[in-house]
Scaffold this active site. Structure first.
Site, PDB file in Angstrom:
ATOM      1  N   SER A  68     -31.743  -1.122  -8.243  1.00  9.72           N
ATOM      2  CA  SER A  68     -31.352  -2.379  -7.597  1.00  9.72           C
ATOM      3  C   SER A  68     -32.486  -3.108  -6.884  1.00  9.72           C
ATOM      4  O   SER A  68     -32.279  -4.205  -6.369  1.00  9.72           O
ATOM      5  CB  SER A  68     -30.210  -2.142  -6.613  1.00  9.72           C
ATOM      6  OG  SER A  68     -28.979  -2.042  -7.297  1.00  9.72           O
ATOM      7  N   LYS A  71     -33.166  -6.719  -7.711  1.00 10.05           N
ATOM      8  CA  LYS A  71     -32.485  -7.843  -7.061  1.00 10.05           C
ATOM      9  C   LYS A  71     -33.413  -8.664  -6.159  1.00 10.05           C
ATOM     10  O   LYS A  71     -33.078  -9.792  -5.793  1.00 10.05           O
ATOM     11  CB  LYS A  71     -31.280  -7.326  -6.287  1.00 10.05           C
ATOM     12  CG  LYS A  71     -30.164  -6.856  -7.220  1.00 10.05           C
ATOM     13  CD  LYS A  71     -29.098  -6.061  -6.507  1.00 10.05           C
ATOM     14  CE  LYS A  71     -28.016  -5.643  -7.513  1.00 10.05           C
ATOM     15  NZ  LYS A  71     -27.294  -4.443  -7.120  1.00 10.05           N
ATOM     16  N   SER A 138     -25.740  -5.094  -2.086  1.00 11.39           N
ATOM     17  CA  SER A 138     -26.341  -4.852  -3.405  1.00 11.39           C
ATOM     18  C   SER A 138     -25.346  -5.111  -4.528  1.00 11.39           C
ATOM     19  O   SER A 138     -25.234  -4.339  -5.476  1.00 11.39           O
ATOM     20  CB  SER A 138     -26.876  -3.418  -3.488  1.00 11.39           C
ATOM     21  OG  SER A 138     -27.790  -3.274  -4.552  1.00 11.39           O
TER      22      SER A 138
END
Length: 336
Positions: A68, A71, A138
């Site tokens: 993640s 991101k 997230s």
């Protein structure tokens, strides 16, 4: 005559020393980080934000799974394309069915990912809301929602924009395959590149600093979570201020964590082979007014609570605490 020769020699020496002093690299007398064998992460990069000087590196350009931390780039491209201020990001955006189409498929790598609580057809979500849903809890749904809207109705177009931006800002070993970071062929990065992306976003957009440095945000309501709205909280354990969290550090200002609790590969017989997961973290700390970014990849994932040394994601957080302790010592000695 003799005195003139001596004077010329003295002047030459002083000029030479002065020239040498200006060419001494930043932190030339810095004590080295001597606890590398205690780090769990496979890739590590520590950089001084103001100068761009590397303070410590370990496999910093090696290709690894970003999870993640992808991101960070999703947020950066959104801010660049839509605008870096609240007014620009106040427009409402669509949440179509395609946003959720790739999640919870037969591929176990798509199942159980973190979400921001969005729902199909929601019509009260702004770009700013989605950015908070992306960076704090997230949310994979927030990532795809931003990609769909910024990419003109195409998540694939947005991914191309992510890769173009990585090239533009000097990434050396990065390829994005999606905007959320779930395991997928063609999705990789390195500790150095993630630090580059985070530093670029942090320096260019004050709103990025505000978002990733927030501990919580109130999302607009929907029929999936709460029609009156609901709170999302930052998933970065370095920022959880409670007495049970051994890893909280009040000088941390963001940026993004990421993890895959398990990784699955096809076993050649139509089944899936389970492998241990990994935990990543890109954090920014402010120590005595100076900013540092620590980027770590592929620490072994561990379950539990952030207390008594049994923390979920403990290994990546303990790496950052160890490196920040070193930076604190360097600052105290005037070496960083």
């Amino acid at each position: 005559m003799k005195n003139k020769i001596i004077a010329v020699i003295v002047i030459f020496v002083l000029v030479t020393l002065s020239a040498c002093e200006t060419s001494i690299p930043y932190g030339w007398n810095r004590p080295p980080f001597e606890r590398e064998d205690e780090l769990h992460s496979q890739g590590v990069y520590v950089v001084d934000v103001e100068s761009g000087a590397a303070l410590f590196a370990k496999n910093e350009t090696a290709r690894m799974n970003p999870a993640s931390t992808v991101k960070i780039m999703t947020a950066l491209v959104t801010l660049e394309e839509i605008g870096g201020d609240r007014e620009s990001l106040s427009g409402l955006i669509e949440v179509p069915h395609v946003v959720f189409a790739g999640f919870d498929t037969a591929d176990p790598n798509t199942q159980g990912g973190s979400m921001a609580g969005l729902t199909v057809g929601q019509n009260n979500l702004t770009y700013l809301d989605a950015l908070y849903g992306l960076m704090l809890p997230s949310g994979n749904d927030a990532a795809n929602t931003l990609a769909y809207n910024v990419g003109g109705g195409s998540i694939a177009v947005f991914v191309d924009m992510m890769n173009d931006k990585a090239d533009d800002i000097g990434c050396v070993n990065t390829s994005f395959a999606n905007p959320h970071g779930l395991l997928e062929d063609g999705n990789w990065s390195c500790a150095y590149d993630l630090a580059v992306i985070a530093r670029y976003a942090y320096e260019k957009f004050p709103l990025f600093r505000e978002i990733c440095g927030s501990t919580e945000y109130f999302m607009p309501g929907n029929n999936r979570i709460n029609r009156d709205g609901y709170r999302v909280r930052n998933s970065n354990g370095l920022m959880w201020d409670n007495e049970n969290n051994l890893f909280y550090r009040d000088y941390v200002r963001g940026v993004k964590n990421g993890a895959l609790d398990y990784i699955y590969y096809l076993d050649g017989e139509g089944g899936w082979e389970e492998h241990s997961g990994i935990a990543n973290l890109v954090s920014l700390g402010e120590i005595d007014g100076r900013l540092y970014i620590i980027s770590t990849l592929e620490a072994p994932y561990k379950y539990g609570q952030l207390a008594a040394g049994e923390g979920r994601l403990q290994n990546c957080y303990s790496d950052h605490v160890l490196l920040y302790d070193w930076l604190l010592l360097l600052r105290a000695d005037g070496n960083a």
